[in-house]
Design a protein around this motif. Structure first.
Motif, PDB file in Angstrom:
ATOM      1  N   CYS A  50       0.831  -1.206   0.000  1.00  0.00           N
ATOM      2  CA  CYS A  50       0.000   0.000   0.000  1.00  0.00           C
ATOM      3  C   CYS A  50       0.864   1.253   0.000  1.00  0.00           C
ATOM      4  O   CYS A  50       0.626   2.186  -0.773  1.00  0.00           O
ATOM      5  CB  CYS A  50      -0.919  -0.016   1.216  1.00  0.00           C
ATOM      6  SG  CYS A  50      -2.122   1.340   1.237  1.00  0.00           S
ATOM      7  N   ALA A  51       1.880   1.297   0.856  1.00  0.00           N
ATOM      8  CA  ALA A  51       2.754   2.472   0.918  1.00  0.00           C
ATOM      9  C   ALA A  51       3.548   2.647  -0.369  1.00  0.00           C
ATOM     10  O   ALA A  51       3.767   3.776  -0.833  1.00  0.00           O
ATOM     11  CB  ALA A  51       3.697   2.353   2.109  1.00  0.00           C
ATOM     12  N   THR A  52       3.956   1.530  -0.977  1.00  0.00           N
ATOM     13  CA  THR A  52       4.807   1.593  -2.169  1.00  0.00           C
ATOM     14  C   THR A  52       4.035   2.032  -3.410  1.00  0.00           C
ATOM     15  O   THR A  52       4.637   2.471  -4.390  1.00  0.00           O
ATOM     16  CB  THR A  52       5.479   0.230  -2.400  1.00  0.00           C
ATOM     17  OG1 THR A  52       6.210  -0.140  -1.221  1.00  0.00           O
ATOM     18  CG2 THR A  52       6.450   0.272  -3.571  1.00  0.00           C
ATOM     19  N   THR A  53       2.713   1.950  -3.393  1.00  0.00           N
ATOM     20  CA  THR A  53       1.939   2.364  -4.562  1.00  0.00           C
ATOM     21  C   THR A  53       2.050   3.864  -4.837  1.00  0.00           C
ATOM     22  O   THR A  53       1.912   4.294  -5.981  1.00  0.00           O
ATOM     23  CB  THR A  53       0.451   2.010  -4.389  1.00  0.00           C
ATOM     24  OG1 THR A  53      -0.039   2.582  -3.170  1.00  0.00           O
ATOM     25  CG2 THR A  53       0.236   0.511  -4.387  1.00  0.00           C
ATOM     26  N   PHE A  54       2.295   4.657  -3.790  1.00  0.00           N
ATOM     27  CA  PHE A  54       2.317   6.110  -4.009  1.00  0.00           C
ATOM     28  C   PHE A  54       3.520   6.825  -3.390  1.00  0.00           C
ATOM     29  O   PHE A  54       3.879   7.920  -3.843  1.00  0.00           O
ATOM     30  CB  PHE A  54       1.028   6.745  -3.452  1.00  0.00           C
ATOM     31  CG  PHE A  54       0.905   6.677  -1.957  1.00  0.00           C
ATOM     32  CD1 PHE A  54       1.424   7.676  -1.155  1.00  0.00           C
ATOM     33  CD2 PHE A  54       0.267   5.613  -1.355  1.00  0.00           C
ATOM     34  CE1 PHE A  54       1.302   7.634   0.228  1.00  0.00           C
ATOM     35  CE2 PHE A  54       0.142   5.552   0.025  1.00  0.00           C
ATOM     36  CZ  PHE A  54       0.666   6.563   0.815  1.00  0.00           C
ATOM     37  N   MET A  55       4.181   6.239  -2.381  1.00  0.00           N
ATOM     38  CA  MET A  55       5.248   6.961  -1.691  1.00  0.00           C
ATOM     39  C   MET A  55       6.447   7.289  -2.580  1.00  0.00           C
ATOM     40  O   MET A  55       6.968   8.418  -2.511  1.00  0.00           O
ATOM     41  CB  MET A  55       5.692   6.175  -0.457  1.00  0.00           C
ATOM     42  CG  MET A  55       4.765   6.346   0.732  1.00  0.00           C
ATOM     43  SD  MET A  55       4.651   8.048   1.316  1.00  0.00           S
ATOM     44  CE  MET A  55       6.240   8.240   2.135  1.00  0.00           C
ATOM     45  N   PRO A  56       6.960   6.378  -3.415  1.00  0.00           N
ATOM     46  CA  PRO A  56       8.098   6.752  -4.271  1.00  0.00           C
ATOM     47  C   PRO A  56       7.796   7.956  -5.161  1.00  0.00           C
ATOM     48  O   PRO A  56       8.622   8.868  -5.289  1.00  0.00           O
ATOM     49  CB  PRO A  56       8.348   5.482  -5.095  1.00  0.00           C
ATOM     50  CG  PRO A  56       7.850   4.369  -4.226  1.00  0.00           C
ATOM     51  CD  PRO A  56       6.646   4.937  -3.543  1.00  0.00           C
ATOM     52  N   LYS A  57       6.606   7.967  -5.780  1.00  0.00           N
ATOM     53  CA  LYS A  57       6.213   9.097  -6.627  1.00  0.00           C
ATOM     54  C   LYS A  57       6.096  10.378  -5.808  1.00  0.00           C
ATOM     55  O   LYS A  57       6.537  11.454  -6.233  1.00  0.00           O
ATOM     56  CB  LYS A  57       4.872   8.765  -7.305  1.00  0.00           C
ATOM     57  CG  LYS A  57       4.293   9.889  -8.157  1.00  0.00           C
ATOM     58  CD  LYS A  57       5.122  10.147  -9.386  1.00  0.00           C
ATOM     59  CE  LYS A  57       4.487  11.200 -10.271  1.00  0.00           C
ATOM     60  NZ  LYS A  57       5.339  11.554 -11.422  1.00  0.00           N
ATOM     61  N   PHE A  58       5.513  10.278  -4.630  1.00  0.00           N
ATOM     62  CA  PHE A  58       5.342  11.439  -3.763  1.00  0.00           C
ATOM     63  C   PHE A  58       6.690  11.994  -3.315  1.00  0.00           C
ATOM     64  O   PHE A  58       6.925  13.208  -3.340  1.00  0.00           O
ATOM     65  CB  PHE A  58       4.494  11.038  -2.551  1.00  0.00           C
ATOM     66  CG  PHE A  58       4.318  12.123  -1.527  1.00  0.00           C
ATOM     67  CD1 PHE A  58       3.904  13.395  -1.890  1.00  0.00           C
ATOM     68  CD2 PHE A  58       4.568  11.868  -0.190  1.00  0.00           C
ATOM     69  CE1 PHE A  58       3.733  14.397  -0.941  1.00  0.00           C
ATOM     70  CE2 PHE A  58       4.414  12.861   0.767  1.00  0.00           C
ATOM     71  CZ  PHE A  58       3.995  14.130   0.392  1.00  0.00           C
ATOM     72  N   LEU A  59       7.617  11.115  -2.944  1.00  0.00           N
ATOM     73  CA  LEU A  59       8.940  11.552  -2.486  1.00  0.00           C
ATOM     74  C   LEU A  59       9.736  12.186  -3.624  1.00  0.00           C
ATOM     75  O   LEU A  59      10.442  13.182  -3.419  1.00  0.00           O
ATOM     76  CB  LEU A  59       9.703  10.373  -1.891  1.00  0.00           C
ATOM     77  CG  LEU A  59       9.127   9.802  -0.589  1.00  0.00           C
ATOM     78  CD1 LEU A  59       9.860   8.530  -0.194  1.00  0.00           C
ATOM     79  CD2 LEU A  59       9.197  10.833   0.531  1.00  0.00           C
TER      80      LEU A  59
END
Length: 328
Positions: free
Chosen positions: A78-87
């Motif tokens: 769940c975290a990996t679906t959006f955190m890399p893009k957000f960071l």
């Protein structure tokens, strides 16, 4: 915020968007990079470590730990679906995303979040069978049955969430290219749509409430039956039975309370700022992934013993294992 929106590049087509996570502090967004990066690294390390210990530790090869390990994998996903893009957006201004990419991200976020709710329900089922039908536990909760339930749960998530994403893909977008969120979500994307979107909003709300109400109600009923059952057993067995359920109860309360509060706040658009809405969404996605491993790593003795072995605390681990056997 309005000045920022006005100054943003509007030459993008409506097949491309900009994800602006916290618009009120967008000019100081790099200040958010360190705390969110630390949280994501913690999620990666802790969930990966505990999943690894459950896979390699023979004493943890049981239905309950299979479900706990599955929960850690869901947290990580769940975290990996959006955190890399957000960071990347915070660090290098790489916050542009295509409509197709936005829809794919949304689909994964919603499918994984729905699957997580079902995993919580399966964990309640496991505790119900273990306490209310202990003599049949190993006959009912077989690994084959668990795999079938897992696949059925995943299929349920896909079936419920795919129509919402499909409907979003058929909408004509003609308003701003700016999504005031750190990830692609149904409500954020629909704000940029033209025409009547009330039906899609209603469908999204119904699906979300159906998942929360149905899964939450079944978990509540299972624990009412468990409490009724343990009232008729001896004190020591009662204490042990309730202790095995306490971690799961904490987990369920955190997830469903977080889900309800996030849903309510994100629909009070006129009285709650965008930054507050985004913060509650971030808590909804990241808080369980941060808390769940800590709860199970601390409260479940078998996992704690395994971690102590990993870090070389063998003597302490042996003492706890011995105390577990004596308690049994």
């Amino acid at each position: 915020m309005d000045l920022f929106i006005a100054s943003t590049n509007v030459s993008l087509s409506h097949r491309d968007f900009l994800l602006i996570g916290f618009p009120s502090i967008t000019h100081h967004r790099r200040l958010l990079l360190i705390p969110f990066l630390i949280i994501y690294i913690m999620i990666l390390l802790i969930n990966c470590l505990l999943t690894y210990r459950i896979v390699v530790e023979k004493s943890l090869q049981s239905p309950m730990y299979f479900l706990i390990g599955l929960l850690f994998v869901v947290n990580l996903s769940c975290a990996t679906t959006f955190m890399p893009k957000f960071l990347l957006g915070l660090a290098f201004d790489l916050n542009q995303i295509s409509l197709a990419g936005c829809l794919v991200q949304m689909w994964f976020i919603y499918v994984i979040a729905t699957f997580e709710s079902t995993v919580i329900l399966l964990m309640a089922l496991d505790r119900y069978v273990a306490i209310c039908k202990p003599l049949r536990y190993h006959d009912i909760m077989t690994m084959r049955f668990l795999v079938q339930l897992t696949l059925a749960s995943l299929a349920r998530a896909v079936i419920l969430m795919t129509p919402i994403v499909f409907l979003d893909s058929r909408i004509h977008y003609c308003n701003s290219n700016i999504i005031l969120h750190f990830a692609c979500e149904n409500m954020g994307l629909l704000k940029l749509a033209c025409g009547d979107i009330s039906k899609i909003q209603a469908i999204g709300l119904i699906v979300r409430m159906m998942i929360t109400v149905v899964d939450g109600s079944l978990i509540f009923i299972s624990y009412m039956i468990i409490i009724h059952t343990v009232m008729f057993v001896i004190k020591n067995a009662r204490s042990k039975a309730l202790n095995t359920c306490s971690s799961h109860v904490i987990l369920a309360l955190v997830i469903y309370a977080n889900s309800v509060s996030s849903g309510l706040i994100n629909r009070l658009e006129t009285s709650v700022s965008v930054d507050v809405q985004n913060l509650t969404s971030a808590m909804y996605y990241l808080l369980p992934a941060t808390i769940n491993p800590i709860v199970y790593g601390v409260r479940v003795k078998e996992i704690r013993v395994s971690l102590e072995r990993t870090f070389g605390c063998k003597e302490s681990g042996i003492r706890i294992a011995q105390s577990n056997r004596q308690g049994e």
